[in-house]
Design a protein around this motif. Structure first.
Motif, PDB file in Angstrom:
ATOM      1  N   ALA A   1       7.324   8.737   6.654  1.00  0.00           N
ATOM      2  CA  ALA A   1       5.987   9.295   6.858  1.00  0.00           C
ATOM      3  C   ALA A   1       5.405   8.880   8.198  1.00  0.00           C
ATOM      4  N   ARG A   2       6.159   8.122   8.973  1.00  0.00           N
ATOM      5  CA  ARG A   2       5.610   7.570  10.207  1.00  0.00           C
ATOM      6  C   ARG A   2       5.244   8.675  11.186  1.00  0.00           C
ATOM      7  N   ALA A   3       4.093   8.511  11.828  1.00  0.00           N
ATOM      8  CA  ALA A   3       3.627   9.484  12.817  1.00  0.00           C
ATOM      9  C   ALA A   3       4.507   9.427  14.056  1.00  0.00           C
ATOM     10  N   ALA A   4       4.509  10.539  14.792  1.00  0.00           N
ATOM     11  CA  ALA A   4       5.360  10.625  15.984  1.00  0.00           C
ATOM     12  C   ALA A   4       4.915   9.655  17.065  1.00  0.00           C
ATOM     13  N   ASP A   5       3.636   9.293  17.067  1.00  0.00           N
ATOM     14  CA  ASP A   5       3.142   8.330  18.054  1.00  0.00           C
ATOM     15  C   ASP A   5       2.069   7.486  17.400  1.00  0.00           C
ATOM     16  N   ASP A   6       1.634   6.453  18.094  1.00  0.00           N
ATOM     17  CA  ASP A   6       0.635   5.532  17.549  1.00  0.00           C
ATOM     18  C   ASP A   6      -0.747   5.809  18.130  1.00  0.00           C
ATOM     19  N   GLY A   7      -1.097   7.078  18.280  1.00  0.00           N
ATOM     20  CA  GLY A   7      -2.395   7.446  18.823  1.00  0.00           C
ATOM     21  C   GLY A   7      -3.533   7.063  17.896  1.00  0.00           C
ATOM     22  N   ILE A   8      -4.717   7.531  18.227  1.00  0.00           N
ATOM     23  CA  ILE A   8      -5.917   7.158  17.489  1.00  0.00           C
ATOM     24  C   ILE A   8      -5.827   7.644  16.044  1.00  0.00           C
ATOM     25  N   PRO A   9      -5.975   6.736  15.082  1.00  0.00           N
ATOM     26  CA  PRO A   9      -5.889   7.147  13.673  1.00  0.00           C
ATOM     27  C   PRO A   9      -7.202   7.753  13.185  1.00  0.00           C
ATOM     28  N   ASP A  10      -7.112   8.489  12.083  1.00  0.00           N
ATOM     29  CA  ASP A  10      -8.294   9.062  11.434  1.00  0.00           C
ATOM     30  C   ASP A  10      -8.853   8.138  10.369  1.00  0.00           C
ATOM     31  N   ALA A  11      -8.031   7.248   9.853  1.00  0.00           N
ATOM     32  CA  ALA A  11      -8.441   6.324   8.800  1.00  0.00           C
ATOM     33  C   ALA A  11      -7.571   5.083   8.887  1.00  0.00           C
ATOM     34  N   GLU A  12      -7.998   4.023   8.210  1.00  0.00           N
ATOM     35  CA  GLU A  12      -7.248   2.769   8.245  1.00  0.00           C
ATOM     36  C   GLU A  12      -7.306   2.098   6.891  1.00  0.00           C
ATOM     37  N   VAL A  13      -6.204   1.485   6.492  1.00  0.00           N
ATOM     38  CA  VAL A  13      -6.146   0.674   5.282  1.00  0.00           C
ATOM     39  C   VAL A  13      -5.523  -0.665   5.629  1.00  0.00           C
ATOM     40  N   ARG A  14      -5.856  -1.687   4.842  1.00  0.00           N
ATOM     41  CA  ARG A  14      -5.335  -3.035   5.109  1.00  0.00           C
ATOM     42  C   ARG A  14      -4.839  -3.634   3.798  1.00  0.00           C
ATOM     43  N   PRO A  15      -3.523  -3.610   3.554  1.00  0.00           N
ATOM     44  CA  PRO A  15      -2.995  -4.206   2.317  1.00  0.00           C
ATOM     45  C   PRO A  15      -3.123  -5.722   2.333  1.00  0.00           C
ATOM     46  N   ALA A  16      -3.311  -6.268   1.129  1.00  0.00           N
ATOM     47  CA  ALA A  16      -3.408  -7.718   0.963  1.00  0.00           C
ATOM     48  C   ALA A  16      -2.173  -8.215   0.229  1.00  0.00           C
ATOM     49  N   PRO A  17      -1.763  -9.462   0.478  1.00  0.00           N
ATOM     50  CA  PRO A  17      -0.599 -10.013  -0.222  1.00  0.00           C
ATOM     51  C   PRO A  17      -0.825 -10.012  -1.729  1.00  0.00           C
ATOM     52  N   SER A  18       0.247  -9.892  -2.487  1.00  0.00           N
ATOM     53  CA  SER A  18       0.143  -9.937  -3.941  1.00  0.00           C
ATOM     54  C   SER A  18       1.414 -10.548  -4.505  1.00  0.00           C
ATOM     55  N   ASP A  19       1.315 -10.954  -5.731  1.00  0.00           N
ATOM     56  CA  ASP A  19       2.467 -11.519  -6.436  1.00  0.00           C
ATOM     57  C   ASP A  19       2.581 -10.788  -7.772  1.00  0.00           C
ATOM     58  N   PRO A  20       3.618  -9.987  -7.977  1.00  0.00           N
ATOM     59  CA  PRO A  20       4.778  -9.802  -7.088  1.00  0.00           C
ATOM     60  C   PRO A  20       4.461  -8.879  -5.911  1.00  0.00           C
ATOM     61  N   PRO A  21       5.295  -8.916  -4.846  1.00  0.00           N
ATOM     62  CA  PRO A  21       5.066  -8.069  -3.675  1.00  0.00           C
ATOM     63  C   PRO A  21       5.076  -6.579  -4.009  1.00  0.00           C
ATOM     64  N   GLU A  22       5.813  -6.185  -5.068  1.00  0.00           N
ATOM     65  CA  GLU A  22       5.858  -4.771  -5.433  1.00  0.00           C
ATOM     66  C   GLU A  22       4.467  -4.221  -5.759  1.00  0.00           C
ATOM     67  N   GLN A  23       3.590  -5.105  -6.238  1.00  0.00           N
ATOM     68  CA  GLN A  23       2.235  -4.683  -6.563  1.00  0.00           C
ATOM     69  C   GLN A  23       1.496  -4.269  -5.300  1.00  0.00           C
ATOM     70  N   MET A  24       1.712  -5.006  -4.209  1.00  0.00           N
ATOM     71  CA  MET A  24       1.084  -4.664  -2.938  1.00  0.00           C
ATOM     72  C   MET A  24       1.517  -3.284  -2.477  1.00  0.00           C
ATOM     73  N   LEU A  25       2.817  -2.990  -2.584  1.00  0.00           N
ATOM     74  CA  LEU A  25       3.319  -1.686  -2.146  1.00  0.00           C
ATOM     75  C   LEU A  25       2.761  -0.554  -3.005  1.00  0.00           C
TER      76      LEU A  25
END
Length: 371
Positions: free
Chosen positions: A40-64
């Protein structure tokens, strides 16, 4: 140890550029995110329209898993009101024609999409964005897969599951198919859904429908331009391969399924009488229509009415029988005004009781108010 994996990546989700900020994650978790979202990666790292910030979790699968939901919600929020955001899987033919697979949770969207995308281009297993001209925006997110021994679904990139890349041609809507998986079905077939029933069936799977400009007209036109909504009756995902493959392998307009009697899925109706009179009404009461986002008539006597809800999703009602005429006539009208507007023939008590029953339903549904 200093992390070596890039601290962010930008992905394409239904035409929205979403930046995933990975600064809070350890290097191993960053690598997991990069791997799951590689397709799903964009072709370039230009200006985004939105942003999300995942936090660590246990287990890591929960974060994903949580990240997948966060990206989806951010993308839908950014496209709110600009496109038809259909909760659906999607696969694409080499010419860019997309079949959208719609169904409630448990209907087998991901399973069906995963199987079909081994032959056809993987568009999404979650949300398909459709512009009013039929252009489709892909969302090649990781697929959530139930895995023995894991409490949460694991996130796999499309490539890791052997799913096909998108075609080079621009994506456009070819068909919308409503999945009806039932082990009692023998084989698989496509059954047409009549236009009013199609709106009722698709409304619950449309994000922020009421925020779209002219939503009922737009969705109805898109369906008409693509031969309408069809329901796929099948027992197992493998049964869909020939059925959906036939839609994808034919040129647009050349893949009409065999004609069958149109059927209408369960729908909300306000069209028949129920017992007594509207409790809040009196001789001096005035009935008024509640605000509607849009209405759309379906001859000879049905009317789709979309009202707004707080989250923008809206609530779609299908009125039939005398209900459309009563709803239209309710402009500060008394009960007697409404009876005169729809009564046909002699002044009969049973007809009045029937009208009172319909008014009762319209009030209960929030389509009329009484003052």
């Amino acid at each position: 140890m200093i992390p070596t994996t890039p601290p962010s990546l930008v992905v394409e989700a239904v035409g929205v550029r979403v930046r995933i900020d990975l600064t809070a994650l350890a290097d191993a978790d960053r690598e997991a995110v990069h791997g799951a979202w590689a397709d799903a990666r964009a072709a370039d790292d230009g200006i985004p329209d939105a942003e999300v910030r995942p936090a660590p979790s246990d287990p890591p699968e929960q974060m994903l898993s949580q990240l997948s939901s966060a990206v989806t919600q951010a993308a839908i929020g950014a496209r709110r009101g600009s496109s038809w955001m259909l909760h659906a899987g999607g696969v694409a033919a080499p010419d860019g024609g997309v079949v959208a697979l719609v169904g409630p949770s448990g209907a087998g969207k991901t399973t069906a999409t995963r199987r079909l995308a081994r032959t056809w281009g993987y568009v999404s297993d979650e949300t398909v964005g459709i512009d009013d001209d039929g252009r489709v925006h892909a969302y090649r997110k990781p697929l959530s897969v139930i895995t023995p021994g894991h409490a949460v679904k694991l996130q796999h990139s499309p490539a890791s599951l052997g799913l096909h890349r998108l075609p080079d041609a621009p994506l456009h809507l070819r068909r919308v198919v409503l999945l009806d998986r039932d082990e009692r079905h023998r084989g698989a077939r496509l059954v047409p859904v009549e236009p009013a029933g199609a709106l009722i069936a698709l409304a619950p799977h449309s994000s922020a429908l009421a925020a779209m400009p002219h939503p009922l007209t737009t969705v109805s036109r898109l369906l008409a331009d693509t031969r309408g909504l069809w329901r796929a009756e099948y027992a197992e995902a493998r049964d869909l391969e020939e059925l959906i493959g036939g839609l994808l392998s034919s040129a647009d307009g050349d893949d009409e399924p065999a004609p069958l009697t149109p059927t209408d899925p369960p729908r909300e109706r306000v069209d028949s009488a129920r017992s007594p009179v509207v409790p809040a009404a009196s001789a001096e009461s005035r009935f008024r229509r509640a605000p509607a986002v849009e209405t759309l008539p379906f001859p000879p006597d049905r009317l789709a009415v979309l009202t707004a809800s707080g989250d923008g999703a809206g609530l779609l009602h299908l009125l039939a029988g005398a209900a459309p005429a009563l709803w239209h006539a309710a402009d500060a009208a008394t009960r007697e005004d409404l009876i005169r507007a729809v009564a046909d023939g002699p002044d009969r008590q049973d007809a009045h009781d029937a009208i009172d029953g319909i008014l009762d339903q319209l009030v209960e549904a929030g389509l009329l108010t009484v003052a």
